[in-house]
Design a protein around this motif. Structure first.
Motif, short mmCIF file in Angstrom:
data_model
loop_
_atom_site.label_atom_id
_atom_site.label_comp_id
_atom_site.label_asym_id
_atom_site.label_seq_id
_atom_site.Cartn_x
_atom_site.Cartn_y
_atom_site.Cartn_z
N UNK A 1 0.86 -1.17 0.00
CA UNK A 1 0.00 0.00 0.00
C UNK A 1 0.90 1.23 0.00
N UNK A 2 0.46 2.30 -0.66
CA UNK A 2 1.22 3.54 -0.62
C UNK A 2 0.98 4.25 0.71
N UNK A 3 2.01 4.92 1.19
CA UNK A 3 1.89 5.73 2.40
C UNK A 3 1.01 6.94 2.07
N UNK A 4 -0.13 7.10 2.72
CA UNK A 4 -1.00 8.24 2.40
C UNK A 4 -0.33 9.59 2.63
N UNK A 5 0.71 9.60 3.45
CA UNK A 5 1.41 10.87 3.72
C UNK A 5 2.50 11.15 2.68
N UNK A 6 2.74 10.20 1.79
CA UNK A 6 3.82 10.40 0.81
C UNK A 6 3.29 11.09 -0.43
N UNK A 7 4.06 12.06 -0.89
CA UNK A 7 3.70 12.77 -2.12
C UNK A 7 4.53 12.23 -3.28
N UNK A 8 4.12 12.51 -4.47
CA UNK A 8 4.85 12.12 -5.66
C UNK A 8 6.20 12.84 -5.68
N UNK A 9 7.28 12.09 -5.90
CA UNK A 9 8.63 12.67 -5.92
C UNK A 9 9.30 12.35 -7.25
N UNK A 10 10.11 13.27 -7.71
CA UNK A 10 10.89 13.03 -8.93
C UNK A 10 12.06 12.12 -8.58
N UNK A 11 12.29 11.10 -9.41
CA UNK A 11 13.40 10.19 -9.14
C UNK A 11 14.72 10.86 -9.52
N UNK A 12 15.77 10.55 -8.78
CA UNK A 12 17.07 11.19 -8.99
C UNK A 12 17.69 10.87 -10.34
N UNK A 13 17.30 9.73 -10.95
CA UNK A 13 17.87 9.40 -12.26
C UNK A 13 17.14 10.10 -13.40
N UNK A 14 16.10 10.88 -13.07
CA UNK A 14 15.35 11.61 -14.07
C UNK A 14 14.37 10.77 -14.86
N UNK A 15 14.34 9.46 -14.57
CA UNK A 15 13.46 8.56 -15.32
C UNK A 15 12.19 8.29 -14.50
N UNK A 16 11.31 9.24 -14.50
CA UNK A 16 10.04 9.04 -13.83
C UNK A 16 10.00 9.56 -12.40
N UNK A 17 8.96 9.08 -11.69
CA UNK A 17 8.70 9.53 -10.32
C UNK A 17 8.48 8.30 -9.43
N UNK A 18 8.27 8.57 -8.16
CA UNK A 18 8.00 7.46 -7.23
C UNK A 18 7.21 7.96 -6.03
N UNK A 19 6.59 7.00 -5.34
CA UNK A 19 5.97 7.27 -4.05
C UNK A 19 6.44 6.20 -3.07
#
Length: 312
Positions: free
Chosen positions: A101-119
């Protein structure tokens, strides 16, 4: 997500997600406890704050994608971005179903490699159910495992209730009843095996092994004391022998059979089968088939009717 005050999970939705092309992001996601999303979300990260992602969707017009495909991509990203922790996310890796399950407190973040995002996940990825049993693909319904061949990145599972139930370690009432009846039948099989003559019990053992792929190399019931059957498994070229006993005694097993096996270098394994008594062995090259284990093999081999006819 887990129900309040209980160890069960519940979910408003079950979503399959592919973690990178060919699973290239799996290792990182499992180790860091994150879920990654591609679709150029890292490149256009600043556009992902719009409620309807309209600006982000327009970035695909020059990529020669149809309107329906663009809508699908935007919906995938929106669902991932906006999930308040009520969606059960699943994937397949190493022949296991993995879930989180995703952490409800987590926001979308840009990945450091520039290839997409993560939560970030709530408490990492899991590959076992809540009864601590591995969620192996071969034990799951094809309605779910077929998702492993899904060519896209993300989609809804067709039978979400089934996935949630399996993760909770729960079974349908029909399965529970079948397990009860099967356990009763195994007990009856043990009772019937004890009614067999030693010769008929040896024949039953021979039929079980033959049905599982082993080929008998020697004569059943020959006069050699330590070996009742010599077996060969063509698929692995493994050579083994079987000792069949009606009543097993620990001292006899230790002093005669287990000790003798250490000197029989032509065999890679020994099977010791019996229907009465109790013995134990720590040698991993000696397989003990006690009444309960062997009764299950008889049942799986479809030999219950044969056994019933013999004891009549």
């Amino acid at each position: 997500m887990p129900d309040g005050g209980s160890t069960r999970i519940s979910a408003d939705r079950v979503r399959y997600i592919k973690l990178g092309e060919g699973g290239s992001w799996e290792k990182e996601c499992f180790e860091r406890g994150i879920v990654r999303m591609g679709y150029n979300t890292g490149i256009h990260f600043d556009m992902l704050t719009d409620a309807n992602l309209s600006a982000y969707g327009k970035t695909y017009t020059d990529a020669d994608k149809g309107k329906g495909k663009v809508t699908e991509i935007v919906n995938v990203v929106r669902i991932f971005r906006d999930d308040p922790g009520v969606i059960l996310w699943i994937t397949f890796s190493g022949r296991l179903l993995r879930w989180c399950f995703l952490d409800p407190a987590s926001a979308l973040e840009r990945h450091s490699d520039g290839r997409g995002t993560f939560r970030r996940t709530l408490d990492g990825w899991h590959s076992r159910d809540l009864a601590d049993q591995p969620l192996r693909m071969e034990t799951l319904s094809g309605h779910i495992t077929q998702l492993a061949a899904y060519r896209g990145t993300c989609c809804d599972a067709k039978d979400p209730e089934y996935v949630v139930r399996r993760i909770n370690g729960e079974r349908r009432t029909e399965v529970v009843e079948a397990e009860r009846l099967t356990a009763d039948l195994r007990r009856v099989i043990i009772s019937m095996m004890k009614l067999l003559t030693p010769q008929d019990f040896e024949l039953l053992v021979d039929l079980v092994f033959s049905g599982s792929g082993w080929r008998r190399q020697g004569v059943v019931g020959k006069t050699e004391k330590l070996v009742d059957m010599e077996l060969w498994l063509p698929t692995t070229d493994e050579h083994a022998f079987v000792q069949v006993k009606s009543k097993a005694k620990q001292r006899e097993f230790d002093e005669e059979y287990a000790e003798a096996f250490t000197k029989m270098t032509q065999f890679g394994r020994m099977f010791y089968v019996y229907h009465s008594g109790h013995i134990t062995c720590s040698d991993d090259k000696i397989t003990i088939l006690d009444p309960e284990k062997f009764a299950a093999m008889v049942l799986d081999a479809g030999l219950t009717s044969w056994l019933m006819q013999r004891v009549g």
